[in-house]
Design an enzyme around this catalytic site. Sequence first.
Site, PDB file in Angstrom:
ATOM      1  CE1 TYR A   1     -38.739 -19.576  22.461  1.00 39.89           C
ATOM      2  CE2 TYR A   1     -36.552 -18.868  23.120  1.00 39.89           C
ATOM      3  CZ  TYR A   1     -37.924 -18.729  23.171  1.00 39.89           C
ATOM      4  OH  TYR A   1     -38.471 -17.741  23.944  1.00 39.89           O
TER       5      TYR A   1
ATOM      6  CE1 TYR B   1     -33.655 -16.637  25.241  1.00 39.77           C
ATOM      7  CE2 TYR B   1     -35.462 -17.879  26.189  1.00 39.77           C
ATOM      8  CZ  TYR B   1     -35.010 -16.865  25.382  1.00 39.77           C
ATOM      9  OH  TYR B   1     -35.904 -16.070  24.731  1.00 39.77           O
TER      10      TYR B   1
ATOM     11  CG  HIS C   1     -40.071 -15.479  27.978  1.00 39.92           C
ATOM     12  ND1 HIS C   1     -38.723 -15.659  28.172  1.00 39.92           N
ATOM     13  CD2 HIS C   1     -40.248 -15.453  26.634  1.00 39.92           C
ATOM     14  CE1 HIS C   1     -38.109 -15.729  27.009  1.00 39.92           C
ATOM     15  NE2 HIS C   1     -39.004 -15.624  26.051  1.00 39.92           N
TER      16      HIS C   1
ATOM     17  CG  HIS D   1     -42.618 -15.345  22.962  1.00 42.79           C
ATOM     18  ND1 HIS D   1     -42.105 -14.079  22.781  1.00 42.79           N
ATOM     19  CD2 HIS D   1     -41.560 -16.129  23.259  1.00 42.79           C
ATOM     20  CE1 HIS D   1     -40.792 -14.101  22.960  1.00 42.79           C
ATOM     21  NE2 HIS D   1     -40.432 -15.342  23.249  1.00 42.79           N
TER      22      HIS D   1
END
Lengths: 204, 241
Positions: free
Chosen positions: B107, B146, B159, B161
């Site tokens: 991220y 991760y 995934h 969000h």
Amino acid sequence: MVQKLDYLKETPSQTAGPYVHIGLAPGAAGFDIYERELGWDIAGPNAAGERIRVEGTVFDGTGAPVKDVLIEAWQANAAGFYAHRESSGDVEQGFRGWGRVITDFDTGLWGFDTVKPGPVAGQNGTQQAPHINLWIVARGINIGLNTRLYFSDEDNSADPVLNLVEQDHRRQTLIAHRHEMADGVVYKFDITLQGDAETVFFDI
Amino acid sequence: MRKPAEYYQRDRHWQPPALDRNYKTSVTRSPKFAMISLVNTVSEITGPVFGHDDISPIDNDLLKNYATDGDPIGERIIVHGRVLDENARPVPDTLVEIWQANAGGRYRHKKDTYLAAIDPNFGGCGRTLTDENGYYFFRTVKPGAYPWRNWLNSWRPAHIHISVFGEAFAQRLITQLYFEGDPLIAQCPIVNTVPDPAAVDQLVARLDMNASIPLDTLAYKFDIILRGRRSTLFENRLEGN
């Protein structure tokens, strides 16, 4: 066999996770991507009513501040109207009534500036005391938590929602306390996710 | 006369409970007392309204919205679908926001210290408004799995969000989209906070070859269902709004 009901099911919620800021407040995640991040200006420049600040901390079940929470606020204007077609009156130009705040990563303190809402219509001709609707998401919160913030200097005694709370001391968890500071009015509103002092949450 | 009334009660057997001991962070962040159930008032049946002035047209293209010297690394995908309510009615003009890791599972966040590399051309967030039919679409790269600290060797399935508003504060929802065929889905303590396997299936986007672009981009279909709303048939509970 009987006939089938053809309703769909609501999509299940999942936690917003620790990196919620990337999506909903990227500046806080450490990068600029959008021309405009949403939710910083709740009331806009033209809103009537008293300008206030709301501040607080969210605590977990051990009493520690939750430093990665995101809170959204939804409120009426000073006349008690929401910026929505199903509210029965108009709001000022630029008044959205919605805000989004995150906490300070080091302290867990959050705060937002707005105007104090007015009383809004309740069920069956009743009136609800002025309040701000809050929605809380974070890592470890599987489905957003709804609560309400009421004001310590208002007469909240006839509010139909507060009066659903059976225990008087639990009702107090929904009251923000007014402080008149040198630079303006601040309402303090801490939220406790779990424990004896747990904030009242609503299934709306 | 049929007028819209309250939203259907949220099905708390379908939604994840606040406490799931296998998702360790929920242990101290889950309320212990029962929530108080409210009949909707104007405070719950209203919610924020957004328009095209609030966002930019490029905001839904994660391949381009942060790129400086080329496209991000990874598998190019389209994520598309409709936002509907439980009555299968489209939810038009509603804000959909997404965020995700890059193709390596990292991220762009100052708190993420995973050793996979940051992609200089990938921000990892996007937003769009549904059209008049409730339809939305994004272009992005497929995120990587991760590791995370829950059990020692816990890995999140790939995934995205997703945050959706709907038309009322009562419909507000954040969820996560998973990808068809990912073996990590069944092992994930966050996925498994959702008790009903049929509800978990609702979080898994299906590969959609018809929507993919030949020689260019794969597509996944993901419909989002928000709470539906009762009609007033004989009474008028919401009078006085």
